[in-house]
Enzyme design. Structure first.
Site, PDB file in Angstrom:
ATOM      1  N   HIS A 190       5.620   5.563  -5.495  1.00  0.00           N
ATOM      2  CA  HIS A 190       4.232   5.387  -5.083  1.00  0.00           C
ATOM      3  C   HIS A 190       3.749   6.678  -4.441  1.00  0.00           C
ATOM      4  CE1 HIS A 190       0.667   3.023  -4.201  1.00  0.00           C
ATOM      5  NE2 HIS A 190       0.668   3.496  -2.969  1.00  0.00           N
TER       6      HIS A 190
ATOM      7  N   HIS B 105      -4.936   5.484  -1.031  1.00  0.00           N
ATOM      8  CA  HIS B 105      -4.123   5.240  -2.225  1.00  0.00           C
ATOM      9  C   HIS B 105      -4.587   3.972  -2.930  1.00  0.00           C
ATOM     10  CE1 HIS B 105      -1.396   2.092  -0.194  1.00  0.00           C
ATOM     11  NE2 HIS B 105      -2.304   2.422   0.690  1.00  0.00           N
TER      12      HIS B 105
ATOM     13  N   CYS C 256      -1.650   4.019  -8.842  1.00  0.00           N
ATOM     14  CA  CYS C 256      -1.626   5.035  -7.784  1.00  0.00           C
ATOM     15  C   CYS C 256      -1.790   6.453  -8.322  1.00  0.00           C
ATOM     16  CB  CYS C 256      -0.362   4.902  -6.939  1.00  0.00           C
ATOM     17  SG  CYS C 256       1.184   5.298  -7.783  1.00  0.00           S
TER      18      CYS C 256
END
Length: 336
Positions: free
Chosen positions: A106, A118, A55
């Site tokens: 995240h 993402h 990410c």
């Protein structure tokens, strides 16, 4: 004249403000366009390239294309920029989540309309809604880095510098295909799309691939006539005829070439193998290109010669399109 000075100052200030807004809007559009280019790229822990992203690696890579340098880790990103509320989110803001345990784990890039993009561990680079049943309760907050990093505006304003031969404004020195694009352009093999742009993320058409292969093989296109009925009057008519007569297009049947059709990775492999007489001697190892696949030999040949690579999940994705930058790397390897 003195009475006019304040009005002139106001006019100039408004003009500069309008230009600034235009630059910011253009930059955000570029950010979203760049981010969406890599949709479908697989997730790879520690990945920082289009072969696979995690990410934060994905966020770093996207922002680097606009000359914005960010911390490598998600926790580092969380320390950057200015906090913004969910109701004030703007395109380009970085959104953060707690997906396990406690704290940030995240992150993604907000792209407007309640959506973010993402690198998902399960689906690779994809878009999701902040208000979904999964992401909404895990949302932690957002940071705005575009205002604290002036480089993102400077990248769009940097139009005054005179480009060197082979350079393009959308292929900066830190771009992964910079050297290949530069060398091929200087050798007059590839050209840009106009306005000092290479069109780095644009998909290639069948006509463009045929023309590039003709140039790469230094074939003469003069006086050539194609049997395809839909290339007459097309800019690529002579190059297509030369490619056809050289055997690069033997995989095509029928009387139509469809010059503007986007080419897939599979078809590029076939055309390249034909153009450079590449033959397969073994297996390619791709899970989605088995021996029953129509282009198995050509894809295997390119893999064995180090011309193409697959993805970290072991796939080749033969039906995906190929960008101008990706093909520049293929062509450079073939010619060197």
């Amino acid at each position: 004249m003195r009475k006019m000075a304040p009005l002139l100052i106001v006019f100039l200030t408004l003009s500069m403000f309008a230009q600034s807004l235009t630059v910011m809007a253009t930059t955000k559009d570029q950010l979203v366009e760049t981010a969406k280019t890599y949709i479908g790229t697989p997730y790879h822990y520690g990945g920082t390239t289009p072969n696979g992203f995690d990410c934060s690696g994905y966020i770093n890579y996207v922002f680097e294309q606009l000359d914005v340098n960010l911390p490598r880790t998600t926790s580092g990103l969380y320390q950057e920029g200015t906090s913004v509320s969910k109701s004030d989110l703007e395109v380009g803001d970085i959104v953060f989540f707690n997906t396990f345990g406690s704290g940030v784990s995240h992150a993604g890039i907000y792209i407007g309309d309640g959506e973010f993009i993402h690198a998902s561990t399960s689906r690779g680079v994809t878009t999701d809604s902040l208000n979904s049943d999964y992401w909404s309760p895990r949302y932690l907050g957002a940071k705005r880095v575009t205002e604290t990093e002036p480089e993102i505006e400077q990248a769009s304003l940097e139009t005054s510098r005179e480009l060197e031969p082979g350079e393009y404004r959308d292929v900066k020195e830190n771009h992964w295909a910079y050297d290949e694009v530069l060398n091929l352009s200087q050798d007059d093999v590839i050209h840009g799309t106009g306005d000092d742009e290479f069109g780095v993320n644009g998909d290639l058409t069948r006509a463009e691939v045929a023309s590039l292969l003709v140039r790469a093989n230094d074939l003469s296109a003069e006086g050539k006539n194609s049997s395809f009925i839909d290339v007459e009057g097309h800019w690529s008519a002579k190059e297509v005829a030369a490619a056809e007569q050289a055997g690069f297009l033997d995989h095509l049947t029928g009387e139509r070439f469809k010059p503007e059709e986007k080419v897939t990775r599979e078809e590029v492999a076939v055309m390249v193998a034909n153009a450079f007489d590449l033959e397969a001697n073994g297996q390619n190892g791709f899970t989605d290109v088995t021996q029953v696949h129509d282009a198995y030999d050509e894809i295997t040949a390119l893999k064995e010669h180090g011309i193409i690579n697959g993805y970290d999940d072991g796939t080749f994705r033969p039906n995906h399109t190929i960008t101008r930058a990706e093909f520049a790397i293929v062509l450079y390897k073939l010619m060197n």
